[in-house]
Structures are given as C-alpha cells and as structure tokens.
Design a protein around this motif. Structure first.
Motif, PDB file in Angstrom:
ATOM      1  N   UNK A   6       0.655  -1.174  -0.173  1.00  0.00           N
ATOM      2  CA  UNK A   6      -0.064  -0.394   0.170  1.00  0.00           C
ATOM      3  C   UNK A   6       0.925   1.742  -0.267  1.00  0.00           C
ATOM      4  N   UNK A   7       1.683   1.360   0.848  1.00  0.00           N
ATOM      5  CA  UNK A   7       3.161   2.326   0.698  1.00  0.00           C
ATOM      6  C   UNK A   7       3.453   2.811  -0.359  1.00  0.00           C
ATOM      7  N   UNK A   8       4.163   1.900  -1.330  1.00  0.00           N
ATOM      8  CA  UNK A   8       4.395   1.718  -2.662  1.00  0.00           C
ATOM      9  C   UNK A   8       3.615   1.654  -3.542  1.00  0.00           C
ATOM     10  N   UNK A   9       1.899   1.964  -3.391  1.00  0.00           N
ATOM     11  CA  UNK A   9       0.990   1.625  -4.493  1.00  0.00           C
ATOM     12  C   UNK A   9       1.522   0.947  -5.180  1.00  0.00           C
ATOM     13  N   UNK A  10       2.257   0.071  -5.480  1.00  0.00           N
ATOM     14  CA  UNK A  10       1.994  -1.342  -5.950  1.00  0.00           C
ATOM     15  C   UNK A  10       1.253  -2.014  -6.833  1.00  0.00           C
ATOM     16  N   UNK A  11       0.433  -2.730  -7.833  1.00  0.00           N
ATOM     17  CA  UNK A  11      -0.447  -3.238  -8.913  1.00  0.00           C
ATOM     18  C   UNK A  11       0.217  -4.011  -9.301  1.00  0.00           C
ATOM     19  N   UNK A  12      -0.902  -4.651  -9.603  1.00  0.00           N
ATOM     20  CA  UNK A  12      -0.447  -6.128 -10.513  1.00  0.00           C
ATOM     21  C   UNK A  12      -0.458  -5.444 -12.079  1.00  0.00           C
ATOM     22  N   UNK A  13       0.735  -5.765 -12.651  1.00  0.00           N
ATOM     23  CA  UNK A  13       1.056  -5.272 -14.110  1.00  0.00           C
ATOM     24  C   UNK A  13       2.124  -3.972 -14.215  1.00  0.00           C
ATOM     25  N   UNK A  14       2.059  -3.215 -12.905  1.00  0.00           N
ATOM     26  CA  UNK A  14       2.851  -1.946 -12.945  1.00  0.00           C
ATOM     27  C   UNK A  14       5.086  -2.561 -13.395  1.00  0.00           C
ATOM     28  N   UNK A  15       5.259  -1.258 -13.741  1.00  0.00           N
ATOM     29  CA  UNK A  15       7.039  -1.453 -14.188  1.00  0.00           C
ATOM     30  C   UNK A  15       7.507  -1.315 -12.788  1.00  0.00           C
ATOM     31  N   UNK A  16       8.196  -1.450 -12.444  1.00  0.00           N
ATOM     32  CA  UNK A  16       8.742  -1.097 -10.894  1.00  0.00           C
ATOM     33  C   UNK A  16      10.066  -1.319 -11.373  1.00  0.00           C
ATOM     34  N   UNK A  53      13.341  -2.584  -9.468  1.00  0.00           N
ATOM     35  CA  UNK A  53      14.213  -3.916  -8.821  1.00  0.00           C
ATOM     36  C   UNK A  53      15.800  -3.048  -8.435  1.00  0.00           C
ATOM     37  N   UNK A  54      16.463  -3.872  -7.762  1.00  0.00           N
ATOM     38  CA  UNK A  54      17.564  -3.413  -7.238  1.00  0.00           C
ATOM     39  C   UNK A  54      17.496  -5.073  -6.488  1.00  0.00           C
ATOM     40  N   UNK A  55      19.178  -5.496  -6.588  1.00  0.00           N
ATOM     41  CA  UNK A  55      19.194  -6.441  -5.580  1.00  0.00           C
ATOM     42  C   UNK A  55      20.217  -6.010  -3.892  1.00  0.00           C
ATOM     43  N   UNK A  56      19.747  -5.887  -2.543  1.00  0.00           N
ATOM     44  CA  UNK A  56      20.434  -5.225  -1.533  1.00  0.00           C
ATOM     45  C   UNK A  56      21.404  -6.148  -1.623  1.00  0.00           C
ATOM     46  N   UNK A  57      22.466  -5.066  -1.360  1.00  0.00           N
ATOM     47  CA  UNK A  57      24.001  -6.021  -1.316  1.00  0.00           C
ATOM     48  C   UNK A  57      24.634  -7.167  -1.793  1.00  0.00           C
ATOM     49  N   UNK A  58      23.777  -6.662  -3.496  1.00  0.00           N
ATOM     50  CA  UNK A  58      24.295  -7.371  -4.350  1.00  0.00           C
ATOM     51  C   UNK A  58      23.571  -8.864  -4.140  1.00  0.00           C
ATOM     52  N   UNK A  59      21.894  -9.791  -3.766  1.00  0.00           N
ATOM     53  CA  UNK A  59      22.038 -11.022  -3.560  1.00  0.00           C
ATOM     54  C   UNK A  59      20.204 -10.791  -3.091  1.00  0.00           C
ATOM     55  N   UNK A  60      19.866  -9.980  -2.149  1.00  0.00           N
ATOM     56  CA  UNK A  60      18.462  -9.792  -2.310  1.00  0.00           C
ATOM     57  C   UNK A  60      17.341  -9.211  -3.121  1.00  0.00           C
ATOM     58  N   UNK A  61      17.132  -9.483  -3.784  1.00  0.00           N
ATOM     59  CA  UNK A  61      16.100  -8.618  -5.096  1.00  0.00           C
ATOM     60  C   UNK A  61      14.852  -8.368  -4.117  1.00  0.00           C
ATOM     61  N   UNK A  62      15.062  -6.535  -4.556  1.00  0.00           N
ATOM     62  CA  UNK A  62      14.290  -5.684  -3.624  1.00  0.00           C
ATOM     63  C   UNK A  62      13.077  -4.939  -4.909  1.00  0.00           C
ATOM     64  N   UNK A  63      12.052  -4.689  -4.490  1.00  0.00           N
ATOM     65  CA  UNK A  63      11.053  -3.616  -5.121  1.00  0.00           C
ATOM     66  C   UNK A  63      11.757  -1.916  -4.593  1.00  0.00           C
ATOM     67  N   UNK A  64      12.371  -1.149  -5.322  1.00  0.00           N
ATOM     68  CA  UNK A  64      12.208   0.064  -4.379  1.00  0.00           C
ATOM     69  C   UNK A  64      11.239   1.564  -5.082  1.00  0.00           C
ATOM     70  N   UNK A  65      10.104   0.818  -5.996  1.00  0.00           N
ATOM     71  CA  UNK A  65       9.638   2.053  -6.628  1.00  0.00           C
ATOM     72  C   UNK A  65       8.411   1.344  -7.467  1.00  0.00           C
ATOM     73  N   UNK A  66       7.640   2.137  -7.722  1.00  0.00           N
ATOM     74  CA  UNK A  66       6.860   2.321  -9.269  1.00  0.00           C
ATOM     75  C   UNK A  66       7.435   3.194 -10.057  1.00  0.00           C
ATOM     76  N   UNK A  67       7.620   2.941 -10.637  1.00  0.00           N
ATOM     77  CA  UNK A  67       8.072   3.544 -12.182  1.00  0.00           C
ATOM     78  C   UNK A  67       6.844   4.122 -12.686  1.00  0.00           C
TER      79      UNK A  67
END
Length: 660
Positions: free
Chosen positions: A360-370, A372-386
């Motif tokens: 809800x905080x990120x406003x993520x919807x299925x189909x969105x372009x988001x 992503x990056x790898x935190x510490x070069x290993x764990x994928x995480x979503x940063x924001x909705x583009x």
C-alpha cells in the motif's frame, strides 16, 4: 552555501553517519546501502574541506565506525587497521593518480577486488596461528580467535614461516552458504540477514564458536600488516608470498598507467555476477612500500590507496502477479513475480513484497513497471513504482487463507496478517521443521526432505504422528534404508524424555522463544498448570509482558492445542518439568546482570551458580536489577547501573556472598 547552512548540514550528516555507523559496524543491521552511506560521507568531507572551521576531531570522516564490543576481549592493533578513501567516478581516480605522481612521478598500481565482508587481523608466531581480531575502530578490535579457528581455508599452521607475521583479511560468506542460511531462517520464520556481509559479521561475532562453524565462513587475505623474518619491497611481492605460505588470496594485476587501472576496474565490475562472493568495488594500491612511506596517511585513510565503489544496479521490470505464501505461524507473505531481468550478474524473477502495508505504501499494482535492485548484491527488492499499468487496480490482500480457505486476521499494531486455522496444511511443514529442530525436540535425522516425504505419503499430519511412526513406514521412503529407519525411530523415542521447556518451545507459540519457554516451565511445573493459567498469571513472571502472556493463554485455549497435548500425553512425552523453579537459596528473588571479563570465572559459570542458588540473570540493566556483577572492560551496562544506583559487585564480593 553559507556557513550557517553548512553548519546545520554538517551536524545533520554527522548525526546520521554516527547512527548508521553503529548499525553497520556494531549491530550488523544496516538500514541503508553502502553506496548511500558513502555518498553522505563524501558530502560531509566536501563541506569540511570548504569550511575547515566546521571540522571536528571526532568527525566520522576521521574515524572508522566500529567499536570493540562487550562480548569479546579487546585487542589493541600495533599497526592501525585503516579504512580506505572512496571514489565514485573515473575522474576521481585520475585525481588520486595526480596526487600520487606529485610525490612519485613513476608509480605502479596493484588493482584488486574489494570484498564486502568483515575485516580481521590474524597473527602467527613461528607459523602457528595465535590470535585473530576484528578491526573495530581501527585501533582496538575484538578477540575472535576461537571463531576464526572454525574457518577451514584459514591456515592454522604454516610451513617455512617467518618468526612473526600479522596479516589482514576479509571474512565473507559465499552466496551459496548465504542462501542456505536464509532459507533455514525463512523456514523457521526467523529474522533473516539482509546480505552476505551482515551474515558474515553476525556469524563471526557469535559468542558460541559452534554457531560460527555452522555458518560456513570463508576468508581472503589481502595484506601483510607486519612481519619479522622476511624482506618484502612491494605489495605484489607480498601477495605472492602469502599465496606461497598457503593463504587464500584473490587475483590482482599491476599497471603503471591510470587509464589501464580504470579499464581493469571496469573489467572486474563486469565480472561481479560470476563470483560466488560479494564485492562492492575495486581497490587501487601503490605497489612500492617505499613510495607508500613517502605518501603517508591522513587521520583515517592511507594516501597510497583508493577504493572505487560500484553503484548498486537498478532496473525496471514488469510485475506479472503477486502470490501469497503461508508461513509456520500462519503469516501470509506476498511474493512478486516479475518479467525476468539480469541484475548484478544473475536473472531475477521473484522478490518478497513483505506485507500489506509495504504494498500500500509503494502503491504497487499487478502489471506495474517497478524499479528493482539487489540489496547487498544478493536479495532482490522493489524500490518503487516507475509507471502504473493502464487501468491499474490496487492489489487486494486476501481475506481468506489461500491454502485452507480459513479467515485471516491482523492484530492491532502488527503488520503481519495470519491464517486463523492452526491446522492449515501450509503451516504443517514449517511447524514440523521447527518442532524437530535442535533447540526444540532435537530429533536427529528428521530433516526437511524426510519430513516432506512423510507428509506427502500421509504418514504425518501433526507433530503427534511423528511418535506413531513405524520403522517400515520410514524404510518405504526414497533413500531410506532399514538401518536409517531404525536410527530415526530411536531418535524419536529418545526425544520423549526431553525437558518440558523443549516441548513448549517446539509447539511454536507466537512470541515465545527458548528462553521464555524455560522461564515458563520454571514457574509452572506441568503442562496442565500452564494450560489452566491465565494471562495475568503469566505476567507475574519477570520478563513476561502482556503480549507474551496473551500469546500463551490464546494458544492453550484453542481446541486444536488441547487435542494435540492430549495426544502427546497418551504417546508418552514428558509433561512435567524435572527442574522446577527454586523456592529458596541465597539469591532467591534477586536478579543479576553480568558484564565485563571476570578474573577467574566465565560469565556462564557465574550465571549457573546464581540460578542454582535461586537467582536469575538478565541481559539488560533495569530498575528491577538487584546486582551488577562487573569485571574488567565493563561498558555501558556498568554506566547505566551507576546512573540507576544499582549495587555493583566484583567477583571477590560475589564469592563472599556465596560463602555467607
């Protein structure tokens, strides 16, 4: 920027950097990436250069961020373990080269990968490993010799060794070992390490070396701090010498042109995805030791070395769908599935979305372009909705469990949403893994693979079914011979005699860990006593709050729990504590906090004596603390005890109390 605005910004940056230093170096729980931290540090450096009057001797730009903790004995480094100055652009590297050539016009550089782990010193006398320590603040670190002894790749004895040798290395955890560790943590719904660096640091600073050994740490040795009995003139020569002695060293190359150095740094960056360990940059070092002496150091950095930091790679991708996984305690965790994208050398197609609040905080919807990056070069995480997709609809968290269809609930003040059905099939496997674990019922041989087969074949539908197993049931499973089956049945039978607190912990009651289970069984000596008590009764236990008390009452009020306990009783499990809480003893009703190094006793020995004499021990000082037993190098706990007016005693005074 005027000096008033600069002063305000310097204070703000200093406060933020000190906060993040403590999280990174001392707590092993960083909140921001290394790249974000380094950017803040660079901004502070620039402001201090522009306004010299604002630079404090205690500025983070002058100090390595770590401290020697209380858990280990302090070690003073004869040769300071310096940090490195960071560059973020090729022009900054060229500027470094220009400053070096002002002192030495003809210079050679060694370029190496920059490992993302925990920096340590290892000392050898006549070829025997005698002491290992962390960097700490660069001057004083922590003695972690026992833990370093568990690293198989670190030589414990070296042939043809010099009289004395101190080397510097980086302890790390491979991606393979990190993935194994986080998988176990996720299965047990434990807090996971954010990246391999934190996992390595947290594992090396364990008080119990057996835990460190289980974490499969490794090391690269990259520098000789001091040596007696060998003459070395260049860094490349010293690296070759370390390799000959049997130390694990990384690859390096030597260049005399900064443009070739930059090309090598880019080459290493392109290779990052092929390594089984994390690197966050590359290091450029002057090769000649004589030239290094001429260049010298600042208060914090050597002037003969520079670290180039790679920025974290971020990429856009499309969120295809969100699936919901159900954990051991019924927590519903959303996981995003993406269009595959190459990130930091590996293909990423999945990442956790944490919980309903995060979505809800990120406003993520299925189909969105988001993004992503790898935190510490290993764990994928979503940063924001583009970019939202056309006709984007916010994701609706399910009101029913996707596994069993039961209603879900959310406790006030908690982000987690849980399935209300304790018999939910999705929870069964994770519950069983916890139930048979080492700190719980400790059933040797019942690993996840065997449990999964038992569940799939219908032999086990609850923890009680483990005690109904027959040898022929187990031997019918894939890769389970008759001898293995009999051994497993013996281990199951043996677990029936475990102490009651192990069973209570094995039940997986929310908010009740191993220590809480022990305290519970010291105050309530039978399972029936626990089942018949109310939350108010549990709150009388020192250390138990309202949340823990309600968790126990709610769990034992469930019909499914009552049925399980009755089942386990009929199967012969121990339902009474053999070590009830002491009602007497000279320390009855007293709470001790132990800190520092005692002259002749280990703190664990003192704790055992206190508990045998009716007292309790706590890890933190509060108004309820009766005594603080303090030894050498006592730190913040001693200070807090003094401020609260709590009685502080020495080991000698403690022994005198025992004699009386």
């Amino acid at each position: 920027m005027d000096i008033v605005s600069a002063e305000s910004r310097v204070k703000e940056l200093t406060k933020q950097l000190e906060y993040h230093n403590n999280l990174y170096y001392n707590m092993d729980e960083p909140e921001i990436s290394d790249f974000e931290y380094d950017k803040m540090l660079r901004e502070l450096e620039n402001l201090e250069e522009q306004f010299p009057a604002l630079k404090s001797p205690l500025s983070p730009t002058n100090r390595v961020g770590g401290n020697a903790g209380e858990k280990f004995s302090p070690v003073t480094h004869t040769v300071v373990m310096e940090s490195l100055h960071d560059s973020f652009s090729h022009d900054e590297l060229r500027d470094f080269d220009r400053k070096v050539r002002e002192v030495s016009p003809t210079v050679q550089y060694v370029v190496e990968p920059k490992f993302d782990g925990l920096s340590v010193s290892c000392e050898y006398e006549n070829g025997v490993f005698v002491r290992g320590s962390t960097r700490g603040d660069g001057t004083t670190g922590e003695d972690v010799t026992d833990n370093l002894m568990t690293i198989k790749s670190l030589p414990k004895r070296i042939a043809d060794a010099p009289e004395y040798l101190e080397v510097r290395g980086e302890v790390y955890m491979s991606f393979e070992s990190f993935n194994e560790l986080t998988k176990r943590q996720e299965e047990n719904e434990e807090k996971t390490f954010k990246n391999p660096r934190n996992a390595a640091a947290g594992s090396l600073r364990q008080k119990n070396a057996k835990i460190t050994a289980q974490r499969k740490l490794d090391i690269f040795v990259f520098n000789i701090q001091q040596v007696r009995g060998a003459e070395l003139k260049t860094h490349s020569q010293s690296l070759n010498y370390l390799t000959e002695l049997g130390f694990p060293t990384a690859f390096y190359n030597v260049y005399d042109d900064i443009e070739d150095v930059i090309s090598e740094i880019e080459r290493i960056g392109d290779m990052r995805g092929s390594f089984d360990y994390a690197i966050d940059g590359a290091v450029v070092k002057v090769n000649s030791f004589e030239t290094r002496s001429l260049l010298g150091s600042t208060a914090k950095y050597p002037k003969w070395a520079e670290a180039y930091k790679y920025p974290p790679e971020e990429k856009p991708t499309k969120l295809l769908n969100i699936e919901i996984n159900v954990g051991r305690t019924g927590v519903l965790t959303p996981v995003g599935n993406f269009e595959p994208v190459l990130l930091a050398g590996t293909t990423v197609s999945r990442a956790t979305l944490h919980n309903k609040d995060f979505i809800e905080e990120k406003g993520i919807c299925v189909g969105d372009t988001v993004i992503i990056r790898k935190a510490g070069e290993i764990i994928p995480e979503v940063l924001s909705v583009k970019e939202h997709c056309e006709n984007a609809v916010p994701f609706e968290f399910p009101s029913l469990c996707p596994s069993c269809g039961s209603p879900v609930s959310q406790d006030e003040g908690e982000a987690a949403i849980r399935c209300t059905n304790t018999d939910c099939p999705a929870q069964l496997m994770r519950h069983l893994i916890h139930f048979v674990g080492r700190d719980a019922m400790d059933i040797d041989g019942l690993g996840p693979a065997v449990l999964e087969q038992l569940v799939n074949e219908g032999f086990v539908k609850s923890p009680a079914d483990l005690y109904r197993l027959k040898a022929e049931d187990i031997s019918s499973l894939e890769r389970m011979a008759e001898k293995s089956a009999n051994n497993l049945i013996s281990a199951v039978e043996k677990s029936k005699e475990n102490e009651l607190y192990r069973l209570v912990f094995a039940l997986g009651i929310r908010n009740i860990g191993l220590k809480a289970a022990k305290l519970l069984c010291e105050n309530f000596t039978t399972i029936d006593d626990i089942m018949n008590a109310k939350a108010a009764d549990f709150e009388t236990i020192d250390g138990f709050g309202e949340v823990m008390a309600l968790s126990i009452e709610n769990y034992f009020s469930l019909d499914s729990t009552k049925e399980l306990i009755a089942d386990l009783k009929s199967l012969g499990l121990k339902m009474k504590s053999s070590a009830p809480k002491s009602s007497g003893g000279i320390f009855s009703g007293k709470t001790f906090v132990l800190t520092g190094t005692l002259p002749t006793m280990k703190r664990s020995e003192a704790s055992k004596i206190i508990e045998e004499n009716g007292g309790k021990t706590s890890s933190s000082v509060s108004k309820k603390t009766s005594y603080v037993l303090a030894g050498e190098e006592a730190g913040s706990k001693l200070t807090k005890a003094q401020s609260l007016g709590i009685t502080i005693i020495s080991e000698e005074e403690f022994k005198a109390m025992l004699e009386k």
